[in-house]
Design a protein around this motif. Structure first.
Motif, PDB file in Angstrom:
ATOM      1  N   TYR A 159       0.597  -1.345  -0.018  1.00 32.09           N
ATOM      2  CA  TYR A 159       0.068  -0.066  -0.102  1.00 32.09           C
ATOM      3  C   TYR A 159       0.761   1.211  -0.039  1.00 32.09           C
ATOM      4  O   TYR A 159       0.498   2.207  -0.644  1.00 32.09           O
ATOM      5  CB  TYR A 159      -0.919   0.024   1.390  1.00 32.09           C
ATOM      6  CG  TYR A 159      -2.103  -0.812   0.831  1.00 32.09           C
ATOM      7  CD1 TYR A 159      -2.407  -2.046   1.641  1.00 32.09           C
ATOM      8  CD2 TYR A 159      -3.317  -0.337   0.165  1.00 32.09           C
ATOM      9  CE1 TYR A 159      -3.396  -2.702   1.649  1.00 32.09           C
ATOM     10  CE2 TYR A 159      -4.312  -1.300  -0.061  1.00 32.09           C
ATOM     11  CZ  TYR A 159      -4.489  -2.380   0.657  1.00 32.09           C
ATOM     12  OH  TYR A 159      -5.612  -3.196   0.273  1.00 32.09           O
ATOM     13  N   GLY A 160       1.846   1.320   0.932  1.00 32.65           N
ATOM     14  CA  GLY A 160       2.675   2.566   1.037  1.00 32.65           C
ATOM     15  C   GLY A 160       3.891   2.436   0.114  1.00 32.65           C
ATOM     16  O   GLY A 160       4.702   3.304   0.213  1.00 32.65           O
ATOM     17  N   ILE A 214      -8.089   9.007   6.050  1.00 35.92           N
ATOM     18  CA  ILE A 214      -6.856   7.989   6.386  1.00 35.92           C
ATOM     19  C   ILE A 214      -7.367   6.628   7.204  1.00 35.92           C
ATOM     20  O   ILE A 214      -6.594   6.000   7.667  1.00 35.92           O
ATOM     21  CB  ILE A 214      -6.073   8.763   7.499  1.00 35.92           C
ATOM     22  CG1 ILE A 214      -6.918   9.224   8.840  1.00 35.92           C
ATOM     23  CG2 ILE A 214      -5.453  10.120   6.733  1.00 35.92           C
ATOM     24  CD1 ILE A 214      -5.902   9.814   9.766  1.00 35.92           C
ATOM     25  N   PRO A 263      -9.388   3.731   5.689  1.00 34.21           N
ATOM     26  CA  PRO A 263     -10.429   3.415   4.536  1.00 34.21           C
ATOM     27  C   PRO A 263     -11.051   1.962   5.358  1.00 34.21           C
ATOM     28  O   PRO A 263     -10.790   1.449   5.874  1.00 34.21           O
ATOM     29  CB  PRO A 263      -9.527   2.973   3.460  1.00 34.21           C
ATOM     30  CG  PRO A 263      -8.028   3.043   4.051  1.00 34.21           C
ATOM     31  CD  PRO A 263      -8.020   3.657   5.373  1.00 34.21           C
ATOM     32  N   GLU A 298      -2.296  -1.855  10.771  1.00 30.37           N
ATOM     33  CA  GLU A 298      -3.925  -1.850  10.826  1.00 30.37           C
ATOM     34  C   GLU A 298      -4.405  -1.759  12.073  1.00 30.37           C
ATOM     35  O   GLU A 298      -5.476  -1.177  12.235  1.00 30.37           O
ATOM     36  CB  GLU A 298      -4.280  -2.728   9.840  1.00 30.37           C
ATOM     37  CG  GLU A 298      -4.139  -2.300   8.343  1.00 30.37           C
ATOM     38  CD  GLU A 298      -4.664  -1.331   7.865  1.00 30.37           C
ATOM     39  OE1 GLU A 298      -6.119  -1.156   7.640  1.00 30.37           O
ATOM     40  OE2 GLU A 298      -3.993  -0.639   7.299  1.00 30.37           O
ATOM     41  N   TYR A 320      -3.657   1.684  13.618  1.00 28.29           N
ATOM     42  CA  TYR A 320      -4.151   3.042  12.971  1.00 28.29           C
ATOM     43  C   TYR A 320      -5.512   2.970  12.189  1.00 28.29           C
ATOM     44  O   TYR A 320      -5.960   3.996  11.563  1.00 28.29           O
ATOM     45  CB  TYR A 320      -3.290   3.583  11.968  1.00 28.29           C
ATOM     46  CG  TYR A 320      -1.647   3.508  12.633  1.00 28.29           C
ATOM     47  CD1 TYR A 320      -0.667   2.987  11.969  1.00 28.29           C
ATOM     48  CD2 TYR A 320      -1.529   4.110  13.738  1.00 28.29           C
ATOM     49  CE1 TYR A 320       0.610   2.905  12.594  1.00 28.29           C
ATOM     50  CE2 TYR A 320      -0.128   4.503  14.438  1.00 28.29           C
ATOM     51  CZ  TYR A 320       0.845   3.504  13.727  1.00 28.29           C
ATOM     52  OH  TYR A 320       2.162   3.529  14.265  1.00 28.29           O
ATOM     53  N   ILE A 344      -0.183   6.610  10.037  1.00 33.35           N
ATOM     54  CA  ILE A 344      -1.636   6.392   9.456  1.00 33.35           C
ATOM     55  C   ILE A 344      -1.689   5.096   8.822  1.00 33.35           C
ATOM     56  O   ILE A 344      -0.623   4.437   8.438  1.00 33.35           O
ATOM     57  CB  ILE A 344      -2.027   7.482   8.722  1.00 33.35           C
ATOM     58  CG1 ILE A 344      -1.217   7.737   7.224  1.00 33.35           C
ATOM     59  CG2 ILE A 344      -2.200   8.878   9.553  1.00 33.35           C
ATOM     60  CD1 ILE A 344      -1.884   8.839   6.497  1.00 33.35           C
ATOM     61  N   SER A 345      -2.864   4.474   8.396  1.00 33.84           N
ATOM     62  CA  SER A 345      -3.136   3.398   7.672  1.00 33.84           C
ATOM     63  C   SER A 345      -2.425   3.556   6.333  1.00 33.84           C
ATOM     64  O   SER A 345      -2.673   4.429   5.718  1.00 33.84           O
ATOM     65  CB  SER A 345      -4.346   2.982   7.568  1.00 33.84           C
ATOM     66  OG  SER A 345      -4.563   2.130   6.683  1.00 33.84           O
ATOM     67  N   ALA A 346      -1.444   2.552   6.154  1.00 34.35           N
ATOM     68  CA  ALA A 346      -0.735   2.704   4.689  1.00 34.35           C
ATOM     69  C   ALA A 346      -1.538   2.460   3.672  1.00 34.35           C
ATOM     70  O   ALA A 346      -1.576   2.963   2.327  1.00 34.35           O
ATOM     71  CB  ALA A 346       0.414   1.583   4.593  1.00 34.35           C
ATOM     72  N   ALA A 347      -2.857   1.887   3.789  1.00 36.47           N
ATOM     73  CA  ALA A 347      -3.851   1.701   2.634  1.00 36.47           C
ATOM     74  C   ALA A 347      -4.427   3.155   2.213  1.00 36.47           C
ATOM     75  O   ALA A 347      -5.041   3.150   1.185  1.00 36.47           O
ATOM     76  CB  ALA A 347      -5.069   1.197   3.291  1.00 36.47           C
TER      77      ALA A 347
END
Lengths: 458, 1043
Positions: free
Chosen positions: A102-103, A162, A164, A425, A428, B736-739
């Motif tokens: 994702y990042g 932030i 989802p 997850e 956060y 924060i959520s990497a998504a």
């Protein structure tokens, strides 16, 4: 008076100093070592980053940890030993999720997809198509590791989202097919003045036909995972036709361009992971044995030397899919299996006579025998073997006697079905993560477990 | 008749003699033996007096009926001396240590009368710093000042030390105080201190403690608002030694030598060999574990103590010479010093050359100019440490007891003999043939050398516009270059080798202009006002070139690498500030101080980059206001203040960037992660930090109450301060959520509170002419709590690993330890599984608090004639440290505890906890106490049954968090000043000899190395010990001469 004049003068000097200095401070705050986001227009600078992330990660955590699960590898020491005992905590896959996918690669893919659509779109349908294929593969990898994952609300951090929500696995599998279909359409167009990838795209150098074949092959893989033989067969009709069309991530013989299985096993963490006895015994009378396990070690093999490629999807896997569909529908898959095995062996450079001898042993193969052959041929693509096991139950795998039940519901009577959601997850985005865990039945009390079946495999 | 006449005559004669004035003369000196000019010598009971001359000589005619002379001088203790029959009376004046000189240097270098100060300040003399024998100035402050907590990262030469005043308030910004030298802020950064790599220095290490006259610590915003945001965490104001006008040159030479040794190490076993399941497996098998057979049952095996074999005694030498003096219009100071520190690890070293000069000249009777320049060259040999297969402690601790790392030799002899670490064919000789490096290999082949050239200087102009109005301008520059060459040699079969050229160039410019006005209004009021302007600019450029895959062993130049990656980062910021300060005094017992500042910062968004903050304080000397006359209670002052200080944003936070891509995603593949150019292509990727164009400055508000009370004619003093502060709108990069496509977002969020008490008790217990006993106790207790974080965020990573880390978590103390824990019931009992062992929880949890409950420093000093004896106890109560080293050492089977428990003693153990026994009517699980007996280790079953392997590598974080309270004898010193009679007419004025012991005793429940340690140096996370290098104790002898 002189003193007052002096005071007035000094005050003026101060004021002047102040007003001059207060003005142009903003220029100092522009990072000289980075490019501002709105200045980036060359997709040829971004696609290589996305590809490198996909390549590296598919051979790093995504190859090792699922590989330990499907018993390609076994942990001998340190964290790998812990994972072999099914003590796979949240932090085990965290780096993959955060920095790899994702990042990492996925945000770059999203950047390319967004830049080539909507207003002010850059005219680059091939970039868009290739990015969509990679995005589909990334989603496929993650959903088959974890279950529900974010996608429709993902990559909206700069719009303020932030946390989802998690799409259901069914929605993800649908998104995968949609992305691949769109990619096929875009790669089939021929638009005037479009920007096309070349040497910056390291898998096929931008060749749209090869990418189209790859997209169809991936469609087949994910239709098959879903149990949809009809759609899978339809896609297989247009998929990769020969070893020359196999989609492979390339690497190079230097420290920072090397195959990640090599890097891990050769010097980053030597001695902590080895070839699993299950895989070793299956390879024991196989001509690929010295190629996969030179000297008994998994390192420096055909797929695990510093400049070895790693598979995205190969011709051999395509053939095995055809074979399996045939077998599952009651047909005789002998020729298909022989061709599949041959495809893999030829690619690896096994001598012709050995291929012929080996193939003599294949005759009206059962599903078990077929899946065993596939298991050996798709090595080291651990994710594919793990999907196949969960879907078919083959090859038969028994959990180790020292397996811990800390992260299991009940006792350990089978290999793990999934990984637990990553720590980032949990820290956060915990509400959405818990909601997804609950609706998929992943919780035992309030502990998330490894042995909860993913929706697609129920 | 004749007899009576004679007697009368004699009586008259005697009377006449008595009635005459007599002349008394002598010399007045200070503690260094220098003559003190300008001392007031008066006859007690009269108004007659004289002043001592340039050489400190005086000559006074004393009436016959007077017998006491009073010697007084500002900043010195007034002395009364009985003349008796003497005609020559020599006097030595001592600094007024109890009142700690009435003059204190406060913000912007202004000297203030302590009585007028309405906020908390504490001072330390330069002498006290050099006595500690610590080369790093920050370490020399340890346990001496209330509210100040110093933690050195290790005992390695040149290692960094972190200093915190009143704890931590900033999550990701700096929590270090501002260091100011002679009014010029200097750089105290530490560049690069990760969980692995070498130990770097914080740059205050370049300041030679010999050059320091005094040091004052300003603690809260009321004291530091004039320094602006850089002093948001307090300020350490250093005043260096200067010359004095009309003073004959005083030359001072000092030389000291210290021998040091490791002070504490974990207990390791020498009973069981390399191997597993009770069977010996030697180096050729590459076996990592030490779960083999008993060494005393195998005649071919011998047990070795790896720590004994490896560590040596370190030697430090410190030599300094200085001269100070002055003529009528010029005063000067010049010094040169050389420090050489050899550590307890062979080949580790730190050196510092320092040359300094300060010259001040009266250009006219209104204009004074001064110039100062300090040039420093420092650097050393740094060794790999921490979480690092190529580091010292990792290889040393994991080494198996049946392998001799020294191959028959120990210490430096083994380090110098290649046969201890390398075979003839070039492969490495270690217990795993090179998977972890033999520490002797590390010190010869995996080291970093660094060289820093630094210049700190200023030009200062003082102009008297009138008697009340002065202008001062100071331009300071602090510039250094730091060149580091990092080497990791090729390990055949295991490591392709690496070279790193890391060049850092830093330049800070600071300009201060202010105008001061001082006036007494009538007899009751006084006013001191100041307005000023400050400009600060800082730029750090770092060029890092990493070359991987070396060709030729032992050749450490970038040309030897086949794979070279290079990067350049530039950090720059500018600050402009204007400030004003007004002090009003009423009848010298009531003081009001108001100050305000406005800053513009380059790091805040355009158009919104200005912020304003202010402070007010009140001081009330109630003993004078109410004319309290008491022999018990001699002085009392109450202080109250409220102040604010702002803070700006991290660099470049106002927009999003693309940076050169790195193909990452796996913490185990750190060196070989994909770097660009890759396969012929360069690439950029979106940076993981989401910028924010709406950032506001942070604001810290502090309330402080204090009292300064003195008793028994100022012989006993108690200074107490209570403070409460809150930092809000903290600018944090919040993960924060990497998504979301980003890994962190910079935002204003977070409220941190900080509450504490500081107390300093000082007493002159005994004071006679020949014998004195002084006691000084300082006490600190504070709590930093995270009141709030951002919406949706309750957890921010500070430092550490994915397994165990130090974090900021909402509702918890700052920096709590967070990691893997056991499964527990709602009542907190550990849940035991069906195999009899406690179960690991899937979710990590808070496992410890590294913040101490309180700190205390107790110092006693005795003086008898020329002897001086003092000792300093340092007590810390509370504060956890994660002993990660122990977790891994247990896993490998090298600790004494695993040796004790792996045999009979470890059989049939019942773990304390509960087992699930079913569900009750409400569907909840019920538990019963655990009765299952398990064997901690059973060789028949093998490693799989081993208790120390069951939770995986490093075991659970929770199991290894230990209490790191301590009682430590930090400093003992015995000094003797040779009597002046002995020196006679010789060249020397004074000769002092001192013996000092540093860190001699340590009492602590912590089972690892000295718990004053931090894996991540001066970063905000703390409380982590993972193969950190040990600390040391030292014995030193120093000689100091003046002439």
């Amino acid at each position: 008076m002189k003193i007052i004049k002096n005071i007035k003068f000094n005050a003026l000097v101060v004021l002047l100093f102040v007003s001059i200095n207060a003005c142009n401070l903003t220029e100092t705050n522009i990072d000289p070592a980075s490019i501002a986001q709105d200045q980036v227009t060359q997709l040829s600078l971004v696609l290589p980053s996305a590809e490198a992330h996909m390549a590296f990660n598919s051979g790093a955590l995504a190859a090792r940890n699922p590989g330990i699960v499907v018993q390609y590898f076994i942990g001998l020491e340190a964290q790998q030993q812990q994972y072999s005992q099914y003590l796979i905590p949240r932090n085990a896959m965290d780096n993959l999720w955060v920095f790899g996918m994702y990042g990492g690669g996925m945000k770059d893919l999203n950047f390319i997809i967004e830049s080539t659509s909507g207003e002010n779109a850059i005219n680059a349908p091939y970039y868009s198509g290739i990015a969509k294929i990679y995005m589909a593969e990334a989603l496929g990898m993650l959903t088959l590791m974890f279950g529900d994952i974010p996608y429709s609300e993902a990559f909206q951090g700069d719009d303020g989202n932030i946390t989802p929500v998690y799409d259901t696995q069914e929605e993800i599998l649908q998104s995968i097919q949609t992305l691949l279909d769109e990619a096929i359409t875009e790669l089939s167009t021929d638009v005037e003045g479009d920007i096309e990838p070349g040497a910056d795209e390291v898998v096929f150098n931008g060749d749209p036909d090869k990418w189209i074949a790859t997209a169809y092959s991936l469609k087949a893989r994910y239709h098959l995972t879903n149990g949809d033989f009809t759609s899978a067969s339809a896609a297989l009709a247009n998929s990769i036709k020969s070893n020359a069309g196999s989609a492979l991530y390339p690497f190079d013989a230097s420290l920072t361009s090397g195959n990640p299985l090599y890097s891990f096993g050769d010097f980053e963490r030597p001695g902590t992971m080895g070839a699993h006895p299950t895989f070793v015994s299956k390879m024991s009378s196989d001509p690929r044995q010295p190629l996969n396990l030179p000297g008994g070690s998994f390192v420096n093999g055909f797929w695990t030397s510093q400049s070895s490629p790693l598979p995205i999807i190969t011709y051999a896997e395509v053939k095995f899919m055809e074979a399996e569909i045939e077998a599952q529908q009651g047909g005789d898959a002998t020729e298909l299996v022989k061709e599949a095995v041959r495809a893999n062996m030829e690619f690896m450079g096994v001598p012709e006579e050995d291929i012929i001898v080996y193939n003599l042993g294949i005759s009206n193969p059962s599903l078990s025998q077929l899946m065993n052959e596939k298991y050996k041929a798709v090595y080291p693509n651990s994710m594919v073997s793990w999907s196949d096991y969960r879907r078919t139950g083959f090859p038969a795998l028994t959990p180790p006697s020292n397996a811990s039940s800390d992260f299991y519901r009940g006792s350990v009577d089978d290999i793990p079905e999934r990984f637990i959601y990553p720590e980032s997850e949990f820290l956060y985005n915990v509400e959405n993560m818990n909601a997804a865990s609950e609706r998929q039945g992943f919780l035992d009390g309030d502990q998330e477990v490894l042995n909860a079946v993913l929706p697609v495999f129920e | 008749m004749k007899k009576i006449l004679l007697t009368c005559f004699m009586l008259v004669f005697v009377l006449y003699a008595w009635a005459q004035d007599r002349t008394v003369s002598g010399k007045v000196s200070d503690e260094t033996g220098a003559g003190l000019p300008g001392v007031n010598i008066s006859i007690k009971g009269t108004s007659q007096g004289v002043i001592s001359d340039v050489d400190g000589m005086y000559n006074i005619s004393v009436p016959s009926d007077k017998n006491v002379l009073v010697f007084s001088f500002i900043g010195m203790e007034t002395k009364e001396v009985l003349i008796g029959n003497r005609s020559v009376v020599d006097v030595t004046m001592a600094s007024d240590t109890k009142q700690l000189s009435e003059v204190i240097v406060t913000a912007v270098g202004i000297e203030q009368n302590r009585k007028q100060l309405a906020y908390a300040v504490q001072e330390v003399e330069g002498k006290s710093l050099t006595e500690s024998q610590e080369p790093n100035l920050v370490n020399a402050l340890n346990s001496k000042i209330a509210g100040v907590n110093v933690v050195s990262s290790s005992g390695t030469p040149g290692a960094s030390s972190s200093i915190r005043i009143r704890g931590n308030t900033s999550i990701t910004g700096s929590n270090s105080p501002l260091f100011v030298v002679d009014g010029v802020p200097i750089d105290n950064d530490e560049v690069g201190e990760a969980v692995d790599g070498v130990s770097n220095s914080n740059r205050a290490v370049d300041i030679n403690p010999e050059d320091i006259e005094s040091l004052s610590v300003l603690k809260g915003p009321a004291a530091t608002v004039l320094y602006g945001i850089r002093a948001a965490n307090g300020a350490v104001i250093i005043t260096t030694k200067k010359g004095r006008k009309n003073m004959a040159p005083l030359i001072s030479v000092s030389s000291s030598i210290e021998i040091s040794e490791v002070n504490r190490l974990p207990e390791m076993q020498q009973e069981y060999s390399q191997g597993r399941d009770g069977v010996f497996r030697g180096p050729s098998t590459l076996e990592g574990f030490s779960w083999g057979e008993r060494i005393d049952e195998n005649p071919d095996l011998e047990g070795f103590d790896s720590f004994e074999t490896f560590f040596i005694n370190g030697i430090n030498s410190d030599n300094n010479v200085s001269v100070r003096g002055g003529t009528e219009n010029i005063s000067y100071y010049a010094s040169a010093g050389y420090l050489n520190q050899q550590g307890v690890v062979p080949n580790s070293e730190f050196e510092r050359y320092s040359v300094k000069s300060t010259i001040s000249a009266d250009l006219t009777d209104k204009l004074t100019a001064s110039v100062s320049a300090n040039f420093v060259n420092s650097g050393g040999v740094r060794l790999q440490r921490g979480s690092n297969l190529r580091g010292i402690m990792l290889g040393l601790v994991r080494n198996t007891p049946s392998f001799d790392i020294g191959n028959g030799k120990t210490g430096q002899a083994a380090a110098d003999d290649p046969s201890s670490y390398i075979f003839e064919d070039g492969t490495q000789r270690s217990y795993r043939l090179g998977i972890y490096d033999n520490p002797f290999w590390v010190v010869n082949k995996n080291f970093t050398t660094d060289e820093v050239n630094r210049i700190i200087g200023y030009v200062n102009l003082d102009y008297d516009l009138s008697t009340n109005l002065k202008v001062n301008y100071k331009l300071g520059i602090d510039q250094y270059s730091d060149r580091r060459l990092g080497r990791i040699d090729i390990v055949p079969n295991w490591n392709p080798g690496q070279i790193q050229n890391d060049n850092i160039f830093s330049k800070d410019i600071n300009s201060d202009l202010f105008i001061t006005y001082n006036k007494n209004l009538g007899s009751d009021f006084s006013i001191d006002a100041l307005i000023g302007h400050n400009y600060y600019r800082s730029a750090v450029r770092r060029n890092l070139t990493t070359g991987n895959t070396l060709s030729q062993p032992g050749f450490y130049n970038i040309a030897n690498a086949s794979d070279v990656i290079s990067s350049e980062t530039i950090s720059q910021r500018e600050l402009v500030g204007v400030f004003a300060d007004v002090k009003l005094g009423y009848r010298d017992y009531l003081f009001v101080n108001l100050s305000a500042r406005n800053d513009w910062s380059s790091t805040l968004p355009e158009g919104a980059n200005s912020f304003f903050y202010s402070a007010a304080s009140l001081g009330f000397v109630f003993t004078e206001a109410f004319n309290v006359e008491s022999s018990i209670f001699s002085f009392g002052k109450l202080r109250a203040s409220v102040g604010q200080v702002g803070n700006d944003a991290p660099l470049y936070a106002t927009q999003n960037y693309f940076t050169q891509a790195v193909g990452s995603g796996d913490g185990f593949i750190a060196n070989a992660t994909i770097q660009f150019p890759f396969l012929g292509n360069n690439a950029f990727e979106q940076d993981g930090t989401l910028g924010n164009t709406n950032l506001k400055p942070e604001l810290t508000t502090t309330y402080e109450l204090g009292a300064d009370l003195r008793f028994f004619e100022n012989r006993l003093g108690l200074d107490v301060t209570y403070y409460y502060s809150e930092t809000s709108d903290q600018i944090i990069p919040v993960e924060i959520s990497a998504a979301s496509g980003f890994i962190e977002r910079i935002q204003n969020a977070g409220v941190i509170s900080n509450e504490g008490i500081e107390a300093v008790l000082s007493g002159s217990v005994i004071k006679t002419e020949n014998f004195g006993w002084n006691v000084n106790v300082n006490f600190t207790a504070y709590e930093n709590t995270v009141l709030e974080l951002a919406e949706g965020i309750d957890n921010v990573f500070l430092a550490g690993f994915t397994s165990t880390s130090s974090r900021v978590i909402e509702g918890e103390p700052f920096g709590v330890l967070y990691g893997q824990a056991f499964q527990r019931t709602n009542e907190g009992e550990i849940i035991i599984g069906s195999d009899g062992f406690p179960l690991q929880a899937a979710d990590p949890a808070i496992i410890g608090d590294p913040n101490p409950d309180w700190l205390m420093g107790i110092s006693n000093s005795f003086n008898y004639k020329g002897f001086n004896f003092s000792f300093l106890w340092d007590i810390r109560q509370g504060g956890d440290v994660w002993n990660g080293t122990n977790g891994v050492a247990e896993y490998f089977g090298v600790t004494q505890e695993t040796a004790d428990l792996r045999g009979e003693a470890g059989q049939g153990v019942i773990f304390d906890g509960v087992v699930a026994s079913g569900t009750n009517t409400e569907g909840e699980t019920t538990y019963v106490p655990n009765q299952q007996q398990v064997d901690l280790n059973n060789n028949a079953i093998g490693i799989a049954s081993n208790r120390w392997q069951r939770y995986g590598f490093g075991t659970l974080g929770e199991e290894n968090v230990e209490d790191a309270s301590w009682v430590r004898l930090r400093q003992v010193s015995l000094g003797y000043r040779l009597p002046s009679a002995l020196l006679g007419d010789g060249p020397f004025s004074t000769v002092d000899i001192t013996l000092t012991g540093r860190n001699l005793l340590l009492f602590t429940p912590y089972t690892g190395i000295d718990p004053e340690t931090n894996l991540t140096g001066t970063s905000n996370g703390f409380g982590l010990d993972y193969f950190n290098n040990p600390n040391t104790r030292g014995y030193s002898l120093s000689v100091r001469l003046t002439f």
